[in-house]
Enzyme design. Structure first.
Site, PDB file in Angstrom:
ATOM      1  N   ASP A  21      91.749 -75.056  66.114  1.00 50.50           N
ATOM      2  CA  ASP A  21      93.320 -74.306  66.404  1.00 50.50           C
ATOM      3  C   ASP A  21      93.849 -74.783  67.744  1.00 50.50           C
ATOM      4  O   ASP A  21      93.018 -75.407  68.548  1.00 50.50           O
ATOM      5  CB  ASP A  21      93.302 -72.819  66.392  1.00 50.50           C
ATOM      6  CG  ASP A  21      94.562 -72.202  66.288  1.00 50.50           C
ATOM      7  OD1 ASP A  21      95.651 -72.923  65.667  1.00 50.50           O
ATOM      8  OD2 ASP A  21      94.937 -71.422  67.102  1.00 50.50           O
ATOM      9  N   SER A  22      95.414 -74.734  67.662  1.00 45.03           N
ATOM     10  CA  SER A  22      95.967 -75.276  68.775  1.00 45.03           C
ATOM     11  C   SER A  22      95.589 -74.604  70.104  1.00 45.03           C
ATOM     12  O   SER A  22      95.567 -74.772  71.213  1.00 45.03           O
ATOM     13  CB  SER A  22      97.457 -75.018  68.432  1.00 45.03           C
ATOM     14  OG  SER A  22      97.775 -73.884  68.281  1.00 45.03           O
ATOM     15  N   TYR A  53     101.382 -76.175  69.297  1.00 44.74           N
ATOM     16  CA  TYR A  53     101.689 -77.169  68.305  1.00 44.74           C
ATOM     17  C   TYR A  53     102.870 -76.770  67.542  1.00 44.74           C
ATOM     18  O   TYR A  53     103.243 -77.927  67.002  1.00 44.74           O
ATOM     19  CB  TYR A  53     100.427 -77.324  67.470  1.00 44.74           C
ATOM     20  CG  TYR A  53      99.008 -77.858  67.898  1.00 44.74           C
ATOM     21  CD1 TYR A  53      98.728 -78.119  69.088  1.00 44.74           C
ATOM     22  CD2 TYR A  53      98.078 -78.230  67.167  1.00 44.74           C
ATOM     23  CE1 TYR A  53      97.508 -78.785  69.695  1.00 44.74           C
ATOM     24  CE2 TYR A  53      96.904 -78.907  67.375  1.00 44.74           C
ATOM     25  CZ  TYR A  53      96.543 -78.926  68.720  1.00 44.74           C
ATOM     26  OH  TYR A  53      95.434 -79.541  69.347  1.00 44.74           O
ATOM     27  N   GLY A  54     103.179 -75.817  67.309  1.00 45.61           N
ATOM     28  CA  GLY A  54     104.219 -75.368  66.421  1.00 45.61           C
ATOM     29  C   GLY A  54     105.544 -75.795  66.829  1.00 45.61           C
ATOM     30  O   GLY A  54     106.779 -75.906  66.079  1.00 45.61           O
ATOM     31  N   CYS A  84      94.575 -73.807  62.033  1.00 45.98           N
ATOM     32  CA  CYS A  84      96.085 -73.660  62.702  1.00 45.98           C
ATOM     33  C   CYS A  84      96.909 -74.264  61.399  1.00 45.98           C
ATOM     34  O   CYS A  84      96.736 -75.468  60.803  1.00 45.98           O
ATOM     35  CB  CYS A  84      96.227 -74.807  63.824  1.00 45.98           C
ATOM     36  SG  CYS A  84      97.792 -75.189  64.452  1.00 45.98           S
ATOM     37  N   ASN A  85      97.977 -73.413  60.983  1.00 49.83           N
ATOM     38  CA  ASN A  85      98.922 -73.519  59.836  1.00 49.83           C
ATOM     39  C   ASN A  85      99.736 -74.980  60.376  1.00 49.83           C
ATOM     40  O   ASN A  85      99.910 -75.760  59.357  1.00 49.83           O
ATOM     41  CB  ASN A  85      99.727 -72.456  59.625  1.00 49.83           C
ATOM     42  CG  ASN A  85      99.247 -71.436  59.040  1.00 49.83           C
ATOM     43  OD1 ASN A  85      99.343 -71.274  57.765  1.00 49.83           O
ATOM     44  ND2 ASN A  85      98.242 -70.616  59.558  1.00 49.83           N
ATOM     45  N   THR A  86     100.165 -75.076  61.475  1.00 48.79           N
ATOM     46  CA  THR A  86     101.002 -76.184  61.900  1.00 48.79           C
ATOM     47  C   THR A  86     100.065 -77.828  61.598  1.00 48.79           C
ATOM     48  O   THR A  86     100.716 -78.611  61.001  1.00 48.79           O
ATOM     49  CB  THR A  86     101.266 -76.029  63.199  1.00 48.79           C
ATOM     50  OG1 THR A  86     102.020 -74.745  63.424  1.00 48.79           O
ATOM     51  CG2 THR A  86     102.230 -77.231  63.619  1.00 48.79           C
ATOM     52  N   GLU A 163     100.585 -63.182  71.987  1.00 49.25           N
ATOM     53  CA  GLU A 163      99.692 -63.476  73.157  1.00 49.25           C
ATOM     54  C   GLU A 163      99.880 -62.548  74.280  1.00 49.25           C
ATOM     55  O   GLU A 163      99.172 -62.497  74.822  1.00 49.25           O
ATOM     56  CB  GLU A 163     100.087 -64.925  73.396  1.00 49.25           C
ATOM     57  CG  GLU A 163      99.717 -65.925  72.234  1.00 49.25           C
ATOM     58  CD  GLU A 163      99.012 -67.343  72.865  1.00 49.25           C
ATOM     59  OE1 GLU A 163      99.031 -67.628  73.779  1.00 49.25           O
ATOM     60  OE2 GLU A 163      98.434 -68.092  71.784  1.00 49.25           O
ATOM     61  N   CYS A 195     100.813 -68.334  59.812  1.00 53.11           N
ATOM     62  CA  CYS A 195     100.403 -68.693  61.192  1.00 53.11           C
ATOM     63  C   CYS A 195      99.249 -68.023  61.661  1.00 53.11           C
ATOM     64  O   CYS A 195      99.108 -66.826  61.201  1.00 53.11           O
ATOM     65  CB  CYS A 195     101.758 -68.525  62.079  1.00 53.11           C
ATOM     66  SG  CYS A 195     101.662 -68.750  63.692  1.00 53.11           S
ATOM     67  N   THR A 196      98.365 -68.523  62.449  1.00 51.02           N
ATOM     68  CA  THR A 196      97.297 -67.861  62.913  1.00 51.02           C
ATOM     69  C   THR A 196      97.507 -66.516  63.580  1.00 51.02           C
ATOM     70  O   THR A 196      96.736 -65.638  63.623  1.00 51.02           O
ATOM     71  CB  THR A 196      96.437 -68.730  64.172  1.00 51.02           C
ATOM     72  OG1 THR A 196      97.682 -69.032  64.963  1.00 51.02           O
ATOM     73  CG2 THR A 196      96.056 -70.095  63.408  1.00 51.02           C
ATOM     74  N   HIS A 197      98.493 -66.416  64.299  1.00 50.45           N
ATOM     75  CA  HIS A 197      98.867 -65.150  65.198  1.00 50.45           C
ATOM     76  C   HIS A 197      99.388 -63.951  64.067  1.00 50.45           C
ATOM     77  O   HIS A 197      99.282 -62.773  64.803  1.00 50.45           O
ATOM     78  CB  HIS A 197      99.839 -65.424  66.063  1.00 50.45           C
ATOM     79  CG  HIS A 197      99.342 -66.617  67.135  1.00 50.45           C
ATOM     80  ND1 HIS A 197      98.967 -67.465  66.798  1.00 50.45           N
ATOM     81  CD2 HIS A 197      99.271 -66.212  68.802  1.00 50.45           C
ATOM     82  CE1 HIS A 197      98.578 -68.167  68.226  1.00 50.45           C
ATOM     83  NE2 HIS A 197      98.695 -67.408  69.169  1.00 50.45           N
TER      84      HIS A 197
END
Ligand code: DGL
Length: 280
Positions: A21-22, A53-54, A84-86, A163, A195-197
């Site tokens: 992931d980023s 990365y987004g 990572c989705n991006t 975050e 998105c990961t978050h």
């Protein structure tokens, strides 16, 4: 390139699954894979020195994703999951063409889960600016069902809020309301958390979208897909009895990662190590 493809299949099954992931967010995907496949070891790379990365251009994201994957292969992984989705949106096909192991992204599993959930065919997706710009979800949804309609919204403020630990406060709910209003006006019945978050925002999201909109957690759907794919390829570790371990690597200092990891993962990992990724 030397790698798991040259190792006999019975041995390959015992190798770890690589995940990148980023940054730290991909631990939501690692958590779900660990839940779904509790005997697998996972090598996790968080590119914390270059997150996010987004907000980056497609070429930069592809270059980073190639470097991340190359690192994971040096750890002798049997498959790579692009948490990572991006990076999944922009780099998956390049990675699949470039490396000798199965590379699995998060977009297709999310698309499939959304198409299973929706009754009206009106689907929303939220993600980073780069993910939305890629149209990867739109193309995936239309490939699965022509008549479905996909409404996408970039939500760039959500990653920093998560975050900072602001997952369920007033400001976050206000921002979510603002981001989601146009999708709700389109009467979506399903929302993909692209998105990961975003899995950490599920409680706040549920409050904002109400009880009738199905939430698709792309981390959960990805974990199920990983189990299916590795099963199909006979790469599941069926012999190990001990619990699988998570071995984290990061590209920036380990302290911040270690502080935050527990919140994303819910349990401790093996100690994290810092690595330098050679440029391609
Ligand atoms: N991991 C990214 C994603 O899922 C979010 C954070 C970033 O922008 O790098 O798209």
């Amino acid at each position: 390139m030397s790698g798991p493809s040259q190792i006999p299949p019975a041995k390959s099954r015992e190798l770890p699954i690589g995940i990148f992931d980023s940054g730290i967010g991909g631990l939501t995907v690692a958590r779900e894979i660990h839940r779904t496949l509790p005997h697998e070891d996972l090598v996790y790379l968080g590119d914390t020195a270059r997150v996010p990365y987004g907000t980056k251009s497609p070429n930069t994201v592809i270059r980073y994703a190639l470097e991340d994957t190359r690192f994971l292969l040096t750890q002798n992984v049997k498959a790579v999951v692009v948490a990572c989705n991006t990076a999944s949106a922009w780099a998956l096909s390049t990675l699949q063409r470039s490396f000798p192991v199965p590379v699995i992204g998060v977009i297709l599993p999310g698309v499939r889960a959304a198409l299973e959930q929706t009754r009206t065919g009106r689907i929303g997706v939220i993600g980073t600016a780069a993910t939305v710009r890629s149209q990867a979800y739109t193309l995936g949804i239309h490939a699965g069902r022509d008549s479905a309609q996909l409404f996408a919204r970039a939500c760039p403020l959500l990653v920093p809020l998560v975050e900072e630990g602001r997952v369920n406060d007033r400001i976050t709910r206000l921002i979510l309301k603002d981001y989601l209003a146009p999708l709700l006006r389109r009467r979506i019945d399903t929302l993909v958390l692209g998105c990961t978050h975003y899995p950490l925002l599920k409680t706040a999201l549920r409050e904002v979208v109400g009880p009738k909109v199905a939430l698709v957690d792309s981390a959960e759907s990805c974990a199920r897909f990983v189990r299916e794919e590795l099963g199909r390829l006979r790469l599941l570790n069926t012999r190990r009895r001990r619990a699988g371990k998570i071995f984290p690597y990061v590209t920036d200092e380990v302290e911040r990662f270690t502080e935050q990891a527990d919140r994303f993962l819910g349990f401790p990992t093996e100690p994290a190590f810092k690595v330098d990724l050679p440029a391609m």
